[in-house]
Write an enzyme that holds these catalytic residues in place. Structure first.
Site, PDB file in Angstrom:
ATOM      1  N   ARG A 123       0.817  -1.237   0.000  1.00  0.00           N
ATOM      2  CA  ARG A 123       0.000   0.000   0.000  1.00  0.00           C
ATOM      3  C   ARG A 123       0.838   1.269   0.000  1.00  0.00           C
ATOM      4  NH1 ARG A 123      -3.263  -3.149   3.377  1.00  0.00           N
ATOM      5  NH2 ARG A 123      -5.020  -3.948   2.172  1.00  0.00           N
ATOM      6  N   LYS A 145       2.875  11.620 -10.687  1.00  0.00           N
ATOM      7  CA  LYS A 145       1.943  10.797 -11.475  1.00  0.00           C
ATOM      8  C   LYS A 145       2.673   9.515 -11.832  1.00  0.00           C
ATOM      9  CE  LYS A 145      -1.133  14.064 -13.801  1.00  0.00           C
ATOM     10  NZ  LYS A 145      -1.583  14.520 -15.119  1.00  0.00           N
ATOM     11  N   GLU A 187       8.659  18.462 -24.670  1.00  0.00           N
ATOM     12  CA  GLU A 187       8.076  18.826 -23.364  1.00  0.00           C
ATOM     13  C   GLU A 187       8.652  20.164 -22.881  1.00  0.00           C
ATOM     14  OE1 GLU A 187       5.576  17.220 -22.172  1.00  0.00           O
ATOM     15  OE2 GLU A 187       5.752  15.079 -22.636  1.00  0.00           O
ATOM     16  N   LYS A 229       7.250  23.006 -13.453  1.00  0.00           N
ATOM     17  CA  LYS A 229       6.414  21.864 -13.055  1.00  0.00           C
ATOM     18  C   LYS A 229       6.260  21.825 -11.539  1.00  0.00           C
ATOM     19  CE  LYS A 229       4.935  17.326 -13.915  1.00  0.00           C
ATOM     20  NZ  LYS A 229       5.086  16.068 -14.592  1.00  0.00           N
ATOM     21  N   GLU A 239      -4.452  17.732  -9.897  1.00  0.00           N
ATOM     22  CA  GLU A 239      -5.010  18.171 -11.178  1.00  0.00           C
ATOM     23  C   GLU A 239      -6.498  18.520 -11.096  1.00  0.00           C
ATOM     24  OE1 GLU A 239      -3.203  16.240 -14.614  1.00  0.00           O
ATOM     25  OE2 GLU A 239      -5.087  16.477 -15.689  1.00  0.00           O
ATOM     26  N   ARG A 243      -3.025  22.344 -12.894  1.00  0.00           N
ATOM     27  CA  ARG A 243      -2.088  21.298 -13.362  1.00  0.00           C
ATOM     28  C   ARG A 243      -2.435  20.810 -14.767  1.00  0.00           C
ATOM     29  NH1 ARG A 243       0.814  16.267 -10.106  1.00  0.00           N
ATOM     30  NH2 ARG A 243       1.909  15.504 -11.938  1.00  0.00           N
ATOM     31  N   ASN A 247      -1.059  19.641 -19.760  1.00  0.00           N
ATOM     32  CA  ASN A 247      -1.541  18.723 -20.800  1.00  0.00           C
ATOM     33  C   ASN A 247      -1.629  19.383 -22.174  1.00  0.00           C
ATOM     34  OD1 ASN A 247      -1.844  16.676 -18.905  1.00  0.00           O
ATOM     35  ND2 ASN A 247      -3.885  17.372 -18.338  1.00  0.00           N
ATOM     36  N   HIS A 250      -1.283  17.340 -25.166  1.00  0.00           N
ATOM     37  CA  HIS A 250      -1.336  15.941 -24.733  1.00  0.00           C
ATOM     38  C   HIS A 250      -2.668  15.270 -25.013  1.00  0.00           C
ATOM     39  CE1 HIS A 250       2.467  16.872 -22.966  1.00  0.00           C
ATOM     40  NE2 HIS A 250       2.599  15.684 -22.456  1.00  0.00           N
ATOM     41  N   HIS A 254      -1.963  12.083 -26.811  1.00  0.00           N
ATOM     42  CA  HIS A 254      -2.271  10.738 -26.305  1.00  0.00           C
ATOM     43  C   HIS A 254      -3.152   9.983 -27.295  1.00  0.00           C
ATOM     44  CE1 HIS A 254      -1.391  11.757 -21.794  1.00  0.00           C
ATOM     45  NE2 HIS A 254      -0.301  11.560 -22.505  1.00  0.00           N
ATOM     46  N   HIS A 267       6.670   9.231 -27.281  1.00  0.00           N
ATOM     47  CA  HIS A 267       5.734  10.096 -26.558  1.00  0.00           C
ATOM     48  C   HIS A 267       5.932  11.573 -26.944  1.00  0.00           C
ATOM     49  CE1 HIS A 267       3.313  11.708 -23.306  1.00  0.00           C
ATOM     50  NE2 HIS A 267       4.342  12.430 -22.913  1.00  0.00           N
TER      51      HIS A 267
END
Ligand SMILES: NC(=O)c1ccc[n+]([C@@H]2O[C@H](COP(=O)([O-])OP(=O)(O)OC[C@H]3O[C@@H](n4cnc5c(N)ncnc54)[C@H](O)[C@@H]3O)[C@@H](O)[C@H]2O)c1
Length: 363
Positions: A123, A145, A187, A229, A239, A243, A247, A250, A254, A267
């Site tokens: 956990r 993330k 990026e 960042k 987010e 945040r 993206n 993105h 994506h 990517h």
């Protein structure tokens, strides 16, 4: 060695980002500060292990801990849940427990998988990021993330789990294949567009030195990207708002990555295409003019990144975008630019507006 560090400010979960050439030498001290004893699980991949695995293992051993190295197959197509189960098995066999630390040594794929394994194992145990690609140094290692892909959508299974420290050694970039270097710079250009016109201009001006891998010239964009960042993550870790600005490019990107089966484009290359589409969308909305689109396109292209995909399967890109995590109650959130250095989030973009922006990628 003294450290030139930034801090991601998240209260009790704040952590340092050490950035410099040779920063990996700080690892014994970093682990010491975390009181890492017993077994440390080092997660890396088949490309990075032969380059830096031994050096990192020796540095960890110098801190008094025992190293258990787990080598994953390199590549985005292996960013799957099965690897997380595999890692948890390795951690158990190596005797890691709730007090243990995992070290992610590699690019964004290693960092995302190792981070998610650390988030899930017992956990949640601590982990340290040692990013070895530009994408990982300027983006994925900071912000917590973690996760893996699902065949239907990218990064669909994961957790927010902040690292305990990030160690960015610029010298690792020397061995990075040039295509990977270029992809990561997408990026950095994104950080310029969303938050810093000076960074964007720097990227326009320093193309030659950056592509030559000049670490003195690369230090500013890496550090500035981490600062941007870190500030955004500190303001909006989960987010809920700000945040999502990260993206930019993105949502389209994506969709492009998933529709092309994660193998055609890296990517960063998919993000480059996505940023061009986002620029066109911004212009079509009347937020920026043609000069913005052209300036952004020229900067992306000057790094040898793609700005067109003549055979783009627009329907399947749009279809996969529907599964994007940014979709809420059936509405996709798009990040669009209103000037270089500033963006806004929109949820009122129609399917035909998104289609029109993707059509611009046909060239
Ligand atoms: N978690 C986040 O916030 C976040 C942000 C951006 C991207 N990502 C994820 O990051 C991934 C992309 O990361 P990436 O571009 O680093 O890909 P990657 O991890 O696949 O690394 C690219 C390639 O370079 C090799 N490599 C790594 N370091 C090297 C070095 N120093 N020398 C030689 N070869 C080296 C790797 O083995 C791999 O083949 C994507 O899965 C993306 O979703 C995550």
């Amino acid at each position: 060695m003294t450290s030139d560090k930034l801090v991601v400010r998240l209260g009790a979960r704040s952590y340092p980002i050490h950035i410099q050439e040779g920063a990996v030498e700080l690892l014994p001290r970093v682990l010491d500060e975390l009181s890492a004893v017993g077994a440390v699980g080092v997660v890396t991949d088949t490309n990075v292990a032969p380059l830096y695995g031994d050096r990192v293992a020796k540095l960890i051993e110098a801190s008094g801990a025992r190293v258990h190295q787990c080598v994953l197959p390199a590549g985005e197509e292996h960013k799957r849940l099965a690897q997380v189960e595999h890692l948890c098995g390795e951690f158990l066999r190596a005797g890691l427990d709730r007090t243990s630390v995992v070290v992610a040594l590699g690019g964004g794929v290693v960092g995302d998988i190792a981070g998610f394994a650390a988030a899930s194992f017992m956990r949640g145990i601590r982990f340290v990021q040692i990013p070895t690609t530009i994408v990982a140094q300027v983006d994925s290692s900071v912000g917590g993330k973690t996760g893996v892909n699902h065949p239907l959508a990218k990064n669909m299974i994961g957790a927010f789990h902040q690292p305990s420290a990030v160690v960015i050694d610029l010298s690792f970039l020397k061995s990075l294949p040039v295509r990977e270097l270029k992809a990561g710079l997408a990026e950095v250009i994104k950080h310029g567009i969303i938050a810093d016109a000076i960074l964007f201009s720097y990227m326009e001006e320093k193309v030659e030195a950056i592509l030559a891998g000049n670490l003195n010239v690369l230090e500013f964009p890496v550090r500035r990207s981490c600062e941007i960042k870190a500030a955004i993550v500190a303001a909006d870790e989960r987010e809920q708002g700000l945040r999502a600005n990260l993206n930019y490019g993105h949502t389209f990107g994506h969709g492009i990555e998933t529709a092309s089966g994660y193998t055609t484009y890296l990517h960063g290359e998919a993000v480059a295409l996505g940023m061009h589409a986002a620029g066109v969308l911004s212009r079509n909305l009347g937020l920026v003019n043609d000069a913005f689109v052209e300036r952004q396109r020229a900067c992306i292209a000057s790094y040898g990144l793609p700005v067109s995909w003549p055979e783009i399967p627009i329907d399947s890109v749009l279809d996969t975008m529907k599964h994007d995590k940014k979709v809420r109650a059936g509405t996709t959130k798009f990040v669009v630019a209103d000037e270089i250095g500033h963006v806004q989030q929109r949820t009122d973009i129609s399917l035909s507006q998104a289609r029109e922006a993707l059509e611009a990628l046909r060239g």
